[in-house]
Design an enzyme around this catalytic site. Structure first.
Site, PDB file in Angstrom:
ATOM      1  N   LYS A 178       1.080  -1.146   0.192  1.00 19.03           N
ATOM      2  CA  LYS A 178       0.111  -0.130   0.003  1.00 19.03           C
ATOM      3  C   LYS A 178       0.818   1.293  -0.096  1.00 19.03           C
ATOM      4  O   LYS A 178       1.881   1.226   0.717  1.00 19.03           O
ATOM      5  CB  LYS A 178      -0.726  -0.083   1.316  1.00 19.03           C
ATOM      6  CG  LYS A 178      -1.894   1.019   1.330  1.00 19.03           C
ATOM      7  CD  LYS A 178      -2.866   1.017   2.544  1.00 19.03           C
ATOM      8  CE  LYS A 178      -4.015   1.779   2.573  1.00 19.03           C
ATOM      9  NZ  LYS A 178      -4.798   1.508   3.511  1.00 19.03           N
ATOM     10  N   SER A 231      -9.811   1.262   2.602  1.00 11.96           N
ATOM     11  CA  SER A 231      -9.075   2.140   1.495  1.00 11.96           C
ATOM     12  C   SER A 231      -7.678   1.347   1.009  1.00 11.96           C
ATOM     13  O   SER A 231      -7.197   1.897  -0.090  1.00 11.96           O
ATOM     14  CB  SER A 231      -8.351   3.017   2.493  1.00 11.96           C
ATOM     15  OG  SER A 231      -7.421   2.569   3.539  1.00 11.96           O
ATOM     16  N   SER A 287     -10.077  -1.185   6.404  1.00 14.93           N
ATOM     17  CA  SER A 287      -9.346  -1.005   5.212  1.00 14.93           C
ATOM     18  C   SER A 287      -8.717  -1.991   4.669  1.00 14.93           C
ATOM     19  O   SER A 287      -8.127  -1.932   3.567  1.00 14.93           O
ATOM     20  CB  SER A 287      -8.486   0.238   5.595  1.00 14.93           C
ATOM     21  OG  SER A 287      -9.251   1.674   5.404  1.00 14.93           O
TER      22      SER A 287
END
Lengths: 100, 492, 508
Positions: free
Chosen positions: B83, B158, B182
């Site tokens: 990420k 996310s 997330s």
């Protein structure tokens, strides 16, 4: 509790965000709507309940007083928008002398 | 297709064994990975940055070990994505924000370092909601990520890029971060295995903080075993994170095959009945629990009414901590800076207003307000006390059960743009996942069904006790084995 | 001048002063929350890392030794040590603060209520017009001691004298950022500028004794801010206070507070009101002036630092820290008075400095307790004068405790005279040679052989018949002249008291 436009402007100043009038108006509505949904929490009986700032019962987390290698000055300044003589450059400071 | 694209579907263990057995090299894996990415990435946009130089160097290191006849580390040659809020020297770390669009990492995130030390190959940095604020990856300054199951839909968020990259077989595993769901919610929406470990299990050092008391790094994978392998690599105490614990780290793969016979599994009934939870999601969750029962688990039901206040507590605590954590983006040491500041305050105010996207500004404003003079007790204080009650409720539930089961997300993947204008309905996406972050509990989402109407994946969340990821993963592995779903999406 | 008018103002007004004293824990190896070294100065941004630069994703971990040092300081000041304590974030934007919040402590500091006893004597004691003007002791309460991190430093370019006002731009250096900073807040128990100075000086001595900081006001490792208000004598309500900053020496602390008290009195006397504000001491202009106040009121939005967990100190842990408390100046002074019979003033001077006290004690141990007093006299007299004259540090001096012990012993044994001893000391301090060697080489041994002295006396009597006659006629004050003649005859080596005794006998 309802948030006024003045509240929104004050909070934007605290958060150092230059917002347009349009953004202020929209945020006023959104923040009121979000906080309105949170009101239900205020009805809980929280008398005598300790606040939790961490979910794990960890205490006294420290590190030994030992020096470790840090960043070279080049790496420290790698992302600096403006640097001079090994230091970060900032424009003039207005409104507050010698720290807060 | 060539042998190269076939490599894309392999498990971590198969890759390591293939390299050790010299059936293919780590170099072959890298090239096959980027070839596969070339095909699928244009439609999906899972990545903010690809790092072929780093990946090839890491592969060469593995291949040199093979040539030298050395023992290979557990994730040798496994393609991994990160990420884009995790620092790694040689990459940009943008958090999908304009304010960090040029930020070059000057140091490494501990969890990333550990993953790479275990032999994984760094393929690239994944798209996300800006600073992890969101549940759809639409709040990225660099464009939306598309769900490999249906390119018109969101992958969740996310950590949507990390989820989509694994679902589309562009990498074998990836790392995400989970503050309110997330990892688990995009896992559910992309049909991947997605885990949030216990708070404190994995070091947070080097991941750009959203909410320090809630954030935790965890893996995406296509199997429970691969999730366990990644957890093995990234877990353990780190003396650069004061919230990292010294709990012993077991081999999480060791008990995966132990089955669920005799384990007490609790279905959280009142969550299923929550308004907004789709019928197909409720049915899939109930079916999952019945499957576990058929495997020998003792199944019961429980209500967790306090958890319904989790969303409210979370939307105070998360933004409050975030507003503070994001103060450092001030345009002085790094990050976006306006070109013509008249003074320092002007520099702060305009750089930040230009650099942050709308959802980030919304959260900073909400959090700043909640902490400001006169409102602390009403909001932050109340939220922290609510958090205590939620934790107590879970503690009580875990006296009756070894694991708890809930849906992961109330719905399957929604259309891009469908919830973009309505922050509140977007926030509801995390209603089942948020209570775990507040209580610090581990949770894993695994695919349990495909929607009959849309064919989209549905995830089920298995919740473990603090630091008992092993039992949680054991239940997940049993369910995975029994369901035996084909979770290869069309765009993969 | 403010100082001249202070006495008059204090006749009518009572000053109420509280101090906030920041001490950098300079004796530690590493910074408060990261492994960067603690040091002064250096090239900009050369002692930095992701943590103290506030890089995205970096996390603070508290320095164990800094926590211990704070608790140690708390125990030295009889503070209550909190069973549960926590760091908080204090939030405001400022360019020298990398995270735009300072990790500090708020409502749960490590140390709670304590106190420090001070003594005031000399001229400064007269500032307490409500007392008799003589020496007095008083107890100043300590509200709390907490731990936080220091900020970076800025250099202002293009303005006058490096001030912010008028500068074109500024350069930021984060070398100091994250240095462990201990903040002590006193109760508003201080009534005069002299008491404030004594409090700060004594606190400095204690910190030096604890070995936690070099407490250099010049380098900023000890920084004192004061809160001052005044009220008419007899009034119980507190007046509006001002906060005074930039007092970079003990003299500055005293003078700035004195100025501010007089300034406030002038304002009130003219019917004005005191404005609550922060004022800056200008050491050259010798006046305080208001800092431009910020447009917004402070709203620091304190909340518990979520990157850290709370602290809970067990009684056992606190006892272990307590066991590390060194003997503090007050206790040492009492012991010196009790064990060595020193005067209160001598014992105080000897006991304040750790090294000086240790030197003294080592010399006494070698020479024996009965010689403690002459050792003290040497240390407070010639030795101190020598160190001060050359600004020599005790640790750099060539004189060792063994040498001083030997010197005092040979004087006591009558081997050399007091006058010779001064010569020996000077040479010893210059060369580092032991007293015995110097006496040997210089042939300084005192002659106590009565035969040799009698012979010299005889020679002087024969050579000076006129003076002998005058003496015998009653001018006995000539005895001193005769002693001098005999000593000259003996090249200074005669035992003066024996010379005197024999002369009196022979002349009589």
């Amino acid at each position: 509790m309802s948030i006024s436009e003045a509240d929104v402007r004050h909070v934007a100043m605290l958060a150092r965000l230059a917002l347009s009038d349009e953004q202020i108006t929209r945020l006023q509505g959104e923040l009121n709507s979000i906080l309105g949904n949170i009101e239900k929490m205020q009805e809980l009986d929280l008398e005598g309940v300790e606040p939790t700032s961490h979910s794990i019962p960890l205490r006294n987390a420290t590190r030994p007083d030992v020096v470790r290698p840090g960043l070279s000055r080049d790496l420290a300044l790698l992302n600096a928008p403006q640097a001079e003589n090994g230091a970060f450059v900032i424009p003039r400071i207005v409104g507050a002398e010698e720290g807060a | 297709m060539s042998q190269k694209t076939d490599l894309a579907g392999l498990s971590a263990r198969a890759i390591r064994e293939g390299i050790a057995g010299k059936r293919f090299s780590a170099g072959d894996v890298v090239e096959a990975t980027y070839a596969h990415i070339d095909v699928h990435e244009p439609g999906i946009h899972a990545f903010n940055e690809l790092t072929p130089d780093l990946a090839r160097a890491a592969a060469a290191h593995i291949d040199a070990k093979v040539a030298a006849g050395e023992e290979l580390p557990p994730l040798a040659g496994v393609p991994a994505a990160l990420k884009d809020n995790m620092n790694l020297v040689g990459t940009h770390t943008t958090c999908s924000s304009r304010i960090l669009s040029d930020f070059k990492s000057p140091y490494d995130c501990t969890a990333v370092r550990r993953l790479l030390d275990a032999g994984a190959l760094p393929i690239g940095k994944c798209n996300m909601d800006e600073f992890a604020f969101g549940s759809s990856t639409e709040n990225s300054a660099f464009g939306v990520t598309h769900n490999p199951w249906d390119l018109s839909r969101v992958p969740g968020g996310s950590s949507g890029g990390s989820a989509a990259a694994v679902a589309a077989r562009m990498v074998t595993v990836s790392l995400g971060s989970d503050t309110g769901g997330s990892i688990r919610q995009p896992g559910a929406l992309t049909g991947t295995v997605a885990m949030k470990p216990t708070y404190g299990r994995v070091s947070r050092y080097g991941i750009v903080a959203f909410a320090s008391s809630l954030d935790q790094i965890g893996p995406f994978s296509r199997s429970v075993e691969d999730a366990a392998l990644v957890l093995n690599a990234i877990s353990g105490h780190d003396d650069t994170d004061a919230t990292s614990v010294r709990e012993p780290v077991p081999d999480f793969t060791a008990t995966l095959g132990d089955g669920v016979k005799g384990l007490r599994v609790g279905l959280v009934r009142d969550m299923l009945d929550l308004e907004g939870c789709a019928a197909e999601v409720r049915e899939a969750t109930e079916m999952s629990v019945r499957t576990l029962e058929s495997l020998g688990a003792q199944v019961g039901e429980i209500d967790l009414p306090m958890s319904q206040h989790g969303l409210a507590a979370y939307y105070i605590i998360g933004p409050a901590e975030a507003s503070s954590n994001l103060a450092r983006f001030d345009g002085i040491r790094y990050g976006h800076r306006v070109s013509d500041p008249s003074d320092v305050v002007d520099l702060y105010m305009r750089s930040r207003a230009e650099g942050f996207g709308p959802e980030t500004i919304r959260r900073i404003m909400l959090g700043t307000y909640a902490l400001s003079a006169g409102y602390y007790d009403a909001y932050y204080g109340t939220a922290q006390k609510t958090r205590t009650l939620i934790t107590r409720e879970f503690d009580a539930a875990f006296e009756q059960f070894d694991v708890l089961v809930t849906p992961t997300s109330p719905t399957v993947a929604f259309k891009i743009g469908e919830k973009a204008e309505d922050p509140l309905s977007m926030y509801l996406s995390d209603v089942f996942t948020i209570p775990l972050n507040l209580a610090g509990l581990p949770g894993v989402s695994i695919p349990c069904a495909k929607s009959e109407s849309t064919g989209l994946p549905i995830g089920v969340q298995i919740i473990g006790k603090h630091f008992d990821e092993a039992t949680m993963l054991r239940v997940a592995a049993a369910l995975e084995g029994a369901l035996d779903l084909d979770m290869r999406p069309p765009a993969a | 001048m403010a100082k001249d008018r202070l006495a008059g103002v204090l006749e009518r007004y009572e000053a109420v002063i509280g101090l906030e004293i920041h001490t950098e824990l300079t004796s530690l190896n590493s910074k408060m929350f990261c492994g960067c070294p603690v040091a002064f100065g250096g090239e900009p941004n050369t002692r930095v890392c992701p943590v103290c630069l506030g890089m995205p994703g970096a996390l603070p971990v508290p320095n164990e030794a800094a926590v211990e040092a704070t608790v140690l300081a708390g125990l030295a000041l009889d503070c209550e040590i909190a069973p549960f304590s926590q760091f908080h974030r204090k939030q405001y934007f400022y360019p020298d603060m990398p995270k735009d919040y300072q990790i500090s402590q708020y409502d749960l500091p490590f140390c709670g209520l304590g106190h420090l006893d001070i003594e005031v004597d000399g001229e400064g004691a007269k500032q307490r017009v409500d007392l008799d003007g003589g020496p007095y002791a008083t107890r100043i309460g300590v509200t709390r001691i907490h731990l936080e991190e220091d900020t970076g430093k800025m250099v202002h370019v293009g303005g006058s004298e490096g001030r912010i006002a008028g500068a074109d731009h500024s350069l930021v250096d984060f070398n100091r950022a994250g240095t462990p900073l201990m903040e002590l807040v006193s109760e508003p128990d201080i009534r005069t500028p002299e008491e404030a100075r004594r409090f700060a000086q004594k606190l400095r001595l204690i910190m030096l004794n604890l070995g936690v900081s070099d407490c250099s006001m010049e380098e900023g490792s000890m920084r004192v801010d004061g809160n001052v208000s005044i009220r008419l004598r007899g009034e119980t309500e507190l007046g509006t206070k001002t906060e005074i900053k930039n007092m970079n020496s003990f003299k500055a602390l005293h003078d700035a507070l004195a100025f501010e008290i007089v300034r406030q009195a002038d304002v009130l006397d003219e019917g004005g009101r005191i404005v609550q504000e922060t004022r800056h001491w200008d050491v050259t202009a010798k006046r305080t002036s208001a800092l431009r106040s910020k447009e917004e009121a402070h709203d620091y939005r304190y909340f518990p630092e979520p990157d850290m967990v709370p602290f809970e100190f067990s009684a056992g842990w606190i006892d272990a820290i307590r066991a590390r408390l060194p003997e503090l100046p007050d206790a040492r002074r009492e012991r010196f008075m009790r064990d060595f019979g020193l005067s209160s003033a001598d014992a105080r001077t000897l006991s304040e400095d750790v090294e000086f006290a240790a030197f003294f004690e080592e010399a006494v141990a070698l020479a024996g307790t009965p010689l403690a007093k002459p050792i003290a006299n040497w240390m407070l007299g010639d030795f101190s004068a020598y160190l001060n004259a050359g600004t020599v540090a005790l640790s750099d001096a060539k004189v060792t405790p063994a040498m001083l012990a030997e010197l005092v012993q040979v004087i006591d044994a009558g081997t050399i005279s007091g006058k010779q001893a001064k010569q020996v000391f000077t040479e010893m301090a210059e060369t580092g040679d032991a007293p015995g060697a110097i006496i040997e080489i210089r042939g300084m041994k005192q002659v106590s052989d009565t035969g040799a002295i009698e012979a010299a006396v005889e020679r002087v009597i024969i050579a000076n018949p006129d003076e002998v006659a005058s003496y015998r006629a009653g001018k006995t004050t000539l005895i001193g002249w005769f002693v001098g003649q005999v000593m000259r005859e003996m090249r200074g080596q005669g035992n003066p008291s024996l010379v005197n005794e024999i002369l009196v006998k022979k002349l009589g």
